[in-house]
Design a protein around this motif. Structure first.
Motif, PDB file in Angstrom:
ATOM      1  N   ASP A 102       0.861  -1.175   0.000  1.00  6.74           N
ATOM      2  CA  ASP A 102       0.000   0.000   0.000  1.00  6.74           C
ATOM      3  C   ASP A 102       0.904   1.233   0.000  1.00  6.74           C
ATOM      4  O   ASP A 102       1.856   1.317   0.767  1.00  6.74           O
ATOM      5  CB  ASP A 102      -0.888   0.006   1.243  1.00  6.74           C
ATOM      6  N   GLY A 103       0.603   2.175  -0.852  1.00  6.43           N
ATOM      7  CA  GLY A 103       1.465   3.351  -0.951  1.00  6.43           C
ATOM      8  C   GLY A 103       2.717   3.110  -1.755  1.00  6.43           C
ATOM      9  O   GLY A 103       3.692   3.864  -1.653  1.00  6.43           O
ATOM     10  N   SER A 104       2.731   2.053  -2.578  1.00  2.00           N
ATOM     11  CA  SER A 104       3.885   1.760  -3.422  1.00  2.00           C
ATOM     12  C   SER A 104       4.239   2.966  -4.283  1.00  2.00           C
ATOM     13  O   SER A 104       3.348   3.642  -4.817  1.00  2.00           O
ATOM     14  CB  SER A 104       3.575   0.568  -4.333  1.00  2.00           C
ATOM     15  N   PRO A 105       5.531   3.245  -4.456  1.00  4.48           N
ATOM     16  CA  PRO A 105       5.931   4.352  -5.317  1.00  4.48           C
ATOM     17  C   PRO A 105       5.570   4.136  -6.781  1.00  4.48           C
ATOM     18  O   PRO A 105       5.667   5.062  -7.586  1.00  4.48           O
ATOM     19  CB  PRO A 105       7.449   4.423  -5.125  1.00  4.48           C
ATOM     20  N   LEU A 106       5.131   2.916  -7.134  1.00  2.00           N
ATOM     21  CA  LEU A 106       4.715   2.639  -8.505  1.00  2.00           C
ATOM     22  C   LEU A 106       3.213   2.815  -8.709  1.00  2.00           C
ATOM     23  O   LEU A 106       2.720   2.689  -9.830  1.00  2.00           O
ATOM     24  CB  LEU A 106       5.130   1.216  -8.895  1.00  2.00           C
ATOM     25  N   ALA A 432      17.991   4.993  -0.055  1.00  2.00           N
ATOM     26  CA  ALA A 432      18.472   5.331  -1.390  1.00  2.00           C
ATOM     27  C   ALA A 432      19.980   5.112  -1.472  1.00  2.00           C
ATOM     28  O   ALA A 432      20.728   5.599  -0.618  1.00  2.00           O
ATOM     29  CB  ALA A 432      18.134   6.788  -1.705  1.00  2.00           C
ATOM     30  N   TRP A 433      20.424   4.389  -2.493  1.00  5.83           N
ATOM     31  CA  TRP A 433      21.850   4.161  -2.706  1.00  5.83           C
ATOM     32  C   TRP A 433      22.306   5.105  -3.803  1.00  5.83           C
ATOM     33  O   TRP A 433      21.952   4.960  -4.960  1.00  5.83           O
ATOM     34  CB  TRP A 433      22.115   2.710  -3.092  1.00  5.83           C
ATOM     35  N   THR A 434      23.098   6.096  -3.416  1.00  2.00           N
ATOM     36  CA  THR A 434      23.463   7.163  -4.330  1.00  2.00           C
ATOM     37  C   THR A 434      24.793   7.757  -3.913  1.00  2.00           C
ATOM     38  O   THR A 434      25.253   7.546  -2.780  1.00  2.00           O
ATOM     39  CB  THR A 434      22.357   8.246  -4.337  1.00  2.00           C
ATOM     40  N   GLY A 440      29.327   9.455  -8.607  1.00  2.00           N
ATOM     41  CA  GLY A 440      28.251   9.155  -9.530  1.00  2.00           C
ATOM     42  C   GLY A 440      27.005   9.978  -9.335  1.00  2.00           C
ATOM     43  O   GLY A 440      26.984  10.982  -8.627  1.00  2.00           O
ATOM     44  N   ARG A 441      25.943   9.519  -9.978  1.00  4.53           N
ATOM     45  CA  ARG A 441      24.646  10.192  -9.884  1.00  4.53           C
ATOM     46  C   ARG A 441      23.543   9.176 -10.149  1.00  4.53           C
ATOM     47  O   ARG A 441      23.790   8.072 -10.619  1.00  4.53           O
ATOM     48  CB  ARG A 441      24.555  11.346 -10.876  1.00  4.53           C
ATOM     49  N   GLY A 442      22.331   9.584  -9.836  1.00  4.92           N
ATOM     50  CA  GLY A 442      21.221   8.650  -9.932  1.00  4.92           C
ATOM     51  C   GLY A 442      21.040   7.925  -8.613  1.00  4.92           C
ATOM     52  O   GLY A 442      21.672   8.263  -7.599  1.00  4.92           O
ATOM     53  N   CYS A 443      20.192   6.909  -8.609  1.00  2.00           N
ATOM     54  CA  CYS A 443      19.843   6.228  -7.364  1.00  2.00           C
ATOM     55  C   CYS A 443      19.324   4.839  -7.682  1.00  2.00           C
ATOM     56  O   CYS A 443      18.601   4.644  -8.659  1.00  2.00           O
ATOM     57  CB  CYS A 443      18.781   7.051  -6.626  1.00  2.00           C
ATOM     58  N   ILE A 448      12.722   5.695  -3.890  1.00  2.00           N
ATOM     59  CA  ILE A 448      13.277   6.700  -4.798  1.00  2.00           C
ATOM     60  C   ILE A 448      13.913   6.029  -6.009  1.00  2.00           C
ATOM     61  O   ILE A 448      13.889   6.571  -7.123  1.00  2.00           O
ATOM     62  CB  ILE A 448      14.290   7.583  -4.048  1.00  2.00           C
ATOM     63  N   GLY A 449      14.473   4.842  -5.814  1.00  2.00           N
ATOM     64  CA  GLY A 449      15.092   4.130  -6.925  1.00  2.00           C
ATOM     65  C   GLY A 449      14.114   3.847  -8.058  1.00  2.00           C
ATOM     66  O   GLY A 449      14.486   3.877  -9.241  1.00  2.00           O
ATOM     67  N   PHE A 450      12.846   3.566  -7.703  1.00  2.00           N
ATOM     68  CA  PHE A 450      11.845   3.318  -8.745  1.00  2.00           C
ATOM     69  C   PHE A 450      11.615   4.554  -9.612  1.00  2.00           C
ATOM     70  O   PHE A 450      11.270   4.440 -10.792  1.00  2.00           O
ATOM     71  CB  PHE A 450      10.527   2.881  -8.124  1.00  2.00           C
ATOM     72  N   GLU A 451      11.790   5.741  -9.030  1.00  2.00           N
ATOM     73  CA  GLU A 451      11.565   6.966  -9.791  1.00  2.00           C
ATOM     74  C   GLU A 451      12.559   7.101 -10.946  1.00  2.00           C
ATOM     75  O   GLU A 451      12.258   7.723 -11.969  1.00  2.00           O
ATOM     76  CB  GLU A 451      11.670   8.181  -8.876  1.00  2.00           C
ATOM     77  N   HIS A 452      13.747   6.518 -10.793  1.00  2.00           N
ATOM     78  CA  HIS A 452      14.764   6.609 -11.832  1.00  2.00           C
ATOM     79  C   HIS A 452      14.568   5.562 -12.934  1.00  2.00           C
ATOM     80  O   HIS A 452      15.295   5.565 -13.919  1.00  2.00           O
ATOM     81  CB  HIS A 452      16.151   6.464 -11.204  1.00  2.00           C
ATOM     82  N   LEU A 453      13.597   4.663 -12.740  1.00  2.00           N
ATOM     83  CA  LEU A 453      13.327   3.612 -13.719  1.00  2.00           C
ATOM     84  C   LEU A 453      11.976   3.800 -14.400  1.00  2.00           C
ATOM     85  O   LEU A 453      11.521   2.942 -15.152  1.00  2.00           O
ATOM     86  CB  LEU A 453      13.372   2.245 -13.029  1.00  2.00           C
TER      87      LEU A 453
END
Length: 466
Positions: A102-106, A432-434, A440-443, A448-453
């Motif tokens: 519930d509340g998944s970032p996707l 978040a792994w960043t 580097g950059r991105g995550c 938050i990682g899902f936002e970059h995909l």
């Protein structure tokens, strides 16, 4: 036909040999990925999650086999190699649980109705993700990018290091056996030029690269003008700071493990240590005692706790850093002669601890990626903070202290992607792994990682009144 060869650091023999993908195979993989993704993006999340869980279970069943392969491909002692599969399971299963929670970032982001309009934001998959993974943690680094990309509805092509080709094959096989549709997840054994060309003219929409700064720059250059999303996890020269109020026995055990596990071949391993001068002598003495307990040996021997580096040239690179530092006045505390297999021109390298070092020395400003740790006394928190930030890298930083509030204050001022208190060299999939600066950059991982995909797609519907 061109081939890649994995030369085992254990005995310098060819352990794995594979043909490199032909242009036809590359184009076929791209076409399959593109068509498979159009159907995969429509698969319900619950089904995607179950496939991930089944694939993880398949890998766990093979844990002992995979551990032996890791040992021979890149040299990690067999005693520790199976732990990587446990870490893979932790990360993959966390991301799977998060994706369907519930509340998944996707999930869609719904907004309140406004003047007869329905409005929401949907996260759409990018398309095909090219994952370029390194050899040092071959399953962990790959899974960080592969599983979230699949859960988000992307197809994935995995290009693994030439040092660890079996890891790519094992990962794809595990998902195939779990029932993942053909074409959704594939591997290609590629040389550097073909990998570069895949980015320049291939039909991929995302690149996730883990490796050196120079490798990351090459990826950025190849992606220029293609408007791809690019995630880069690059090098590190990660610092730790032991304050006067720290539990010194615990801190030393933690830092030494963080510096020398995997023979120091970790992008977030500790390579610089700063110690309050009131605790400096005790920390150095305890660290020397701890380091001397390592057993350097063949990775396939259960008694070994420090294996060879990935290749002799990597070990000699670190030896050069040490020799140069000693010539400039550094003091080496570990007798290399006590580690019988150590010799120049060999991947087997004794661990080393250096004092009387400064930031003008390469060993303190250039990534080592090997079993060496430089230690510097500091007068207070401000000096420690200045030295910790004095680096072109910024992946992680660790503080050892009994005072959480002071650590939080320092952490806010540290230029790093992750700040640890009383631990180091660990990746929590909920965070978040960043990195910052040349790290580097991105995550990857976390919500938050899902936002970059994915890309945001907005819907704005005006309701008709009948």
């Amino acid at each position: 036909m061109q081939k890649l060869q994995c030369i085992s650091p254990i005995d310098n023999r060819v352990y794995v040999e594979r043909p490199l993908a032909t242009e036809y195979q590359i184009q076929n993989a791209l076409g399959s990925a593109r068509s498979a993704q159009l159907a995969w993006r429509l698969v319900p999340m619950a089904e995607r999650v179950e496939l991930v869980r089944a694939a993880v279970a398949n890998l766990q069943k093979l844990k002992d086999v995979l551990a032996e392969e890791i040992c021979w491909q890149m040299g990690r002692p067999i005693t520790y190699a199976s732990g990587e599969i446990d870490g893979l399971a932790e990360r993959a299963l966390y991301m799977a649980e998060l994706a369907e929670s519930d509340g998944s970032p996707l999930q869609d982001i719904s907004l309140p109705e406004k003047n007869g309009y329905t409005r929401f934001i949907r996260r759409e998959p990018l398309g095909t993700s090219l994952v370029i993974a390194p050899w040092n943690y071959p399953y962990l680094t790959a899974i960080n990018a592969v599983v979230p990309a699949l859960l988000a509805g992307n197809s994935v092509i995995l290009k693994h290091s030439a040092q660890t080709p079996l890891c790519a094959e094992r990962l794809v096989d595990a998902f195939s056996e779990a029932g993942l549709p053909a074409g959704v997840f594939q591997y290609l054994h590629l040389g550097h030029r073909d990998a570069e060309q895949l980015i320049i003219r291939g039909n991929v929409q995302h690149v996730a690269f883990t490796g050196s700064v120079s490798g990351g720059a090459a990826v950025e250059s190849a992606a220029a003008g293609r408007f791809l999303t690019v995630g880069l996890e690059l090098g590190g020269k990660d610092p730790a700071y032991v304050r006067a109020d720290a539990d010194l026995e615990y801190a030393v055990d933690s830092v030494v493990d963080g510096a020398f596990f995997n023979s120091g071949q970790s992008c977030c391993g500790i390579e610089r240590l700063y110690v309050h001068r009131s605790a400096y002598d005790e920390v150095v003495a305890r660290a020397v005692q701890k380091i001397n307990q390592y057993r350097l040996g063949r990775s396939d021997e259960p008694e070994t706790t420090l294996g060879p580096l990935v290749r002799a040239s990597a070990a000699d690179f670190v030896r050069d850093q040490i020799d140069e530092a000693v010539a400039q006045g550094a003091h080496a505390h570990i007798d290399e002669g006590a580690f019988a297999l150590d010799c120049r021109g060999s991947a087997y390298m004794a661990p080393q601890l250096l004092t009387n070092v400064d930031h003008d020395m390469r060993v303190m400003n250039e990534e080592s990626f090997g079993p060496v740790l430089g230690v510097v006394p500091v007068r207070d928190d401000e000096e420690a903070l200045a030295l910790m930030n004095d680096s072109e890298y910024g992946l992680t930083a660790a503080i050892y202290s009994a005072d959480e509030q002071v650590a939080l204050h320092l952490g806010d001022r540290l230029r790093a992607g992750t700040v640890f208190l009383n631990r180091c060299d660990y990746l929590d999939p909920a965070l978040a792994w960043t990195g910052v600066k040349n790290s580097g950059r991105g995550c990857t991982l976390s919500g938050i990682g899902f936002e970059h995909l994915t890309r945001a797609k907005s819907f704005n519907f005006k309701l008709q009144r009948g």
